[in-house]
Design a protein around this motif. Structure first.
Motif, PDB file in Angstrom:
ATOM      1  N   HIS A 184      13.066  20.701  -8.585  1.00 12.40           N
ATOM      2  CA  HIS A 184      13.978  21.528  -7.780  1.00 12.40           C
ATOM      3  C   HIS A 184      13.547  22.993  -7.774  1.00 12.40           C
ATOM      4  N   ILE A 186      10.519  24.131  -7.914  1.00  9.10           N
ATOM      5  CA  ILE A 186       9.403  24.274  -6.976  1.00  9.10           C
ATOM      6  C   ILE A 186       9.931  24.300  -5.532  1.00  9.10           C
ATOM      7  N   LEU A 187      10.911  23.442  -5.257  1.00  6.40           N
ATOM      8  CA  LEU A 187      11.490  23.430  -3.902  1.00  6.40           C
ATOM      9  C   LEU A 187      12.196  24.756  -3.590  1.00  6.40           C
ATOM     10  N   TYR A 188      12.867  25.307  -4.621  1.00  8.08           N
ATOM     11  CA  TYR A 188      13.586  26.580  -4.423  1.00  8.08           C
ATOM     12  C   TYR A 188      12.640  27.712  -4.045  1.00  8.08           C
ATOM     13  N   HIS A 190       9.314  27.519  -3.181  1.00  6.83           N
ATOM     14  CA  HIS A 190       8.110  27.184  -2.405  1.00  6.83           C
ATOM     15  C   HIS A 190       7.852  28.163  -1.252  1.00  6.83           C
TER      16      HIS A 190
END
Lengths: 259, 298
Positions: A184, A186-188, A190
């Motif tokens: 999560h 990394i998604l935040y 990216h």
């Protein structure tokens, strides 16, 4: 071939019996009783409409403790055999190291899967008692959780040949519990990353084993419809690939290990 | 010589007592805690740990509120890049001050923005995800959640105020909301937030202006105490507390206006504007009260 499989099966059976002797599966019953008691407390409060909460608590307990039991059981298999010198008479019999390693893996996988099934059975009974309905996604969650046990067991068993027992348990538990946070995070971030840091984050995301993808708890809690069959097939393939990779690395290491 | 020794010893003891007094943790005894409770918290490790556990559980439950409201979908604030593309967060304020929030895009990106290929496709199917604008579940589902939260921590003021708002507004059960707040006020007699919400429920749903005025006047007095205590620690009200206090003054003035006590309503507006200069609705209410007063009422 058949003889080799029988010997591997014997090692697996001994691994399961050893776990039972150590009373690991009884933890399931104790925790199950705690869950029933906890849910009973809510009915004592006289609060209706807590279906999501009861499912949330039940599935969180199931996830956390099934992972803990799997990690602890897998981490001690080979170090305990080496430390107690029980490995030598076993390997003295006509069984290959690969067969022995496979037996240990199958034993841990079977024991952990049985624990997960027992947990889900207990949770289903509890939900039935409280009149809380669950859709087909509940059984899909059970399937993915069982699958994740084989995935985790392969990883921990492999790691047990590279690091000490306590380090293995710590690293494995942190990885299992923290994988969702890493994914999560990394998604935040990216979209904010560029250049090397972006490539690194994407590489970490692609390489890291995503245990959080085996968790359908939220869909069960919030009453979502079942996931498509191809997603389950995809996750099965994902688990087979990663477990196979861990197994191959672990087995290669075990075969070359000086004993 | 011996007498000098005794004197030195006595002086030493006195100095030690003074130092011990100065160095011991100084607890401020106010209406929230009884001296016995302070003592118990100071001495009992178990009590302290259980207190921390209670706070952690109730905080965790509060954090879960938004997850439940979003059916498990995680939303985030838009990135700089997304803002530049015109993607912004939507504001949701119509569900009580404590759960007012902004929802941007979902954490799991849609197919058009996802860099993860097949992993992203699997993620969208395994984790709760929905394309399009954020949607909320029925806020009534949160009512039992708040009821349990206050069982865990009866001092969680926001749970009382939001729970009562949901009960009165979404569930259309103002009696339930009022009783929930009365129970909260009994356990938190210092809370101006609870008294303020109680006053608003008497005003909005029961049209009991006398009860509303009493609760709101109490809220204003409690807020003054709280503000004084904060000022002593060189702290101030946060935005939410300022908003609640502004509403307490406003609805107190409206209650007094409804009761025909127009002079008192104007005085409340004046006091409120002095305490919170940016509370503009008080100016409007003051004009209404003056108009009615000059029109021959009161």
């Amino acid at each position: 071939m058949r003889n080799g499989l029988r010997k591997t099966g014997t090692v697996a059976r001994v691994a399961v019996l050893e776990s039972i002797r150590r009373k690991d599966p009884y933890v399931v019953l104790i925790l199950g009783a705690a869950m029933v008691l906890g849910a009973g407390l809510f009915s004592h409060f006289g609060v209706e409409g807590l279906e999501k909460f009861v499912k949330d608590v039940g599935l969180t307990v199931t996830t956390v403790f099934s992972i803990v039991i799997c990690v602890v059981a897998a981490a001690r298999q080979l170090p305990a055999e080496i430390e107690n010198r029980t490995l030598y008479p076993s390997l003295g019999k006509p069984i290959s190291r690969t067969g022995f390693y496979l037996g240990k893996y199958v034993g841990v996988g079977l024991m952990s899967s049985a624990v997960v099934v027992a947990f889900f059975l207990l949770l289903r009974i509890l939900l039935l008692v409280f009149g809380i309905s669950v859709g087909g996604v509940f059984y899909q969650a059970l399937y993915l959780r069982v699958l994740s046990m084989w995935f985790v067991a392969a990883g921990v068993l492999c790691l047990s040949l590279f690091v000490t027992h306590s380090a293995n348990v710590t690293i494995s538990l942190l990885a299992c519990m923290g994988m969702q946070i890493v994914a999560h995070s990394i998604l935040y971030v990216h979209d904010e990353l560029t250049g090397v840091s972006l490539r690194l984050a994407e590489a970490v995301y692609w390489v890291a084993p995503h245990l959080e993808l085996f968790d359908l708890s939220k869909k069960v809690i919030h009453g979502w419809p079942p996931v498509p069959w191809w997603a389950l097939a995809g996750m099965t393939l994902y688990a087979v690939v990663y477990a196979g990779l861990f197994f191959t690395v672990g087995c290669a290491r075990f075969r070359r290990m000086p004993l | 010589m011996r007498r000098l020794g005794w004197l030195a010893g006595a002086a030493g003891l006195l100095l030690a007592a003074l130092l011990a007094h100065g160095m011991a943790p100084q607890f401020q005894v106010d209406s929230r805690y009884k001296p016995g409770e302070y003592q118990a918290a100071k001495e009992s490790v178990a009590l302290s740990l259980l207190g921390q556990l209670r706070m952690s559980v109730s905080d965790l439950m509060w954090l879960k509120t938004l997850e439940y409201l979003h059916n498990g979908i995680i939303y985030r604030m838009p990135s700089e890049q997304e803002r530049a593309e015109g993607i912004d967060a939507e504001e949701f304020t119509g569900m009580g001050a404590g759960v007012a929030h902004h929802d941007g895009p979902s954490l799991i990106p849609g197919e058009d923005r996802d860099w993860r290929g097949i992993l992203g496709e699997l993620d969208r199917n395994i984790e709760p995800w929905r394309a399009g604008h954020p949607q909320h579940s029925d806020p009534q589902e949160l009512i039992p959640w708040y009821q349990v939260l206050v069982k865990f921590n009866p001092h969680y003021v926001h749970a009382y105020t939001n729970g009562a708002f949901f009960m009165s507004d979404f569930a259309q059960q103002p009696e339930m909301g009022r009783d929930f707040l009365l129970a909260g006020a009994e356990k938190n007699p210092w809370s101006f937030e609870i008294e303020s919400m109680l006053g608003r429920i008497y005003f909005d749903y029961f049209k009991e202006y006398e009860n509303a005025a009493a609760a709101l006047a109490k809220a204003v007095e409690l807020a003054k105490d709280e503000r004084r205590a904060l000022a002593q620690r060189e702290e101030e009200f946060d935005d939410l507390q300022r908003q609640v206090l502004c509403e307490a003054y406003l609805f107190l003035a409206r209650s007094q206006t409804e009761l025909g006590r127009l002079d008192e309503a104007i005085a409340v507006c004046d006091e409120g504007m002095k305490a919170l200069p940016d509370c503009n609705l008080l100016r409007v209410q003051r004009r209404i009260a003056i108009k009615r007063l000059t029109g021959g009422e009161g």
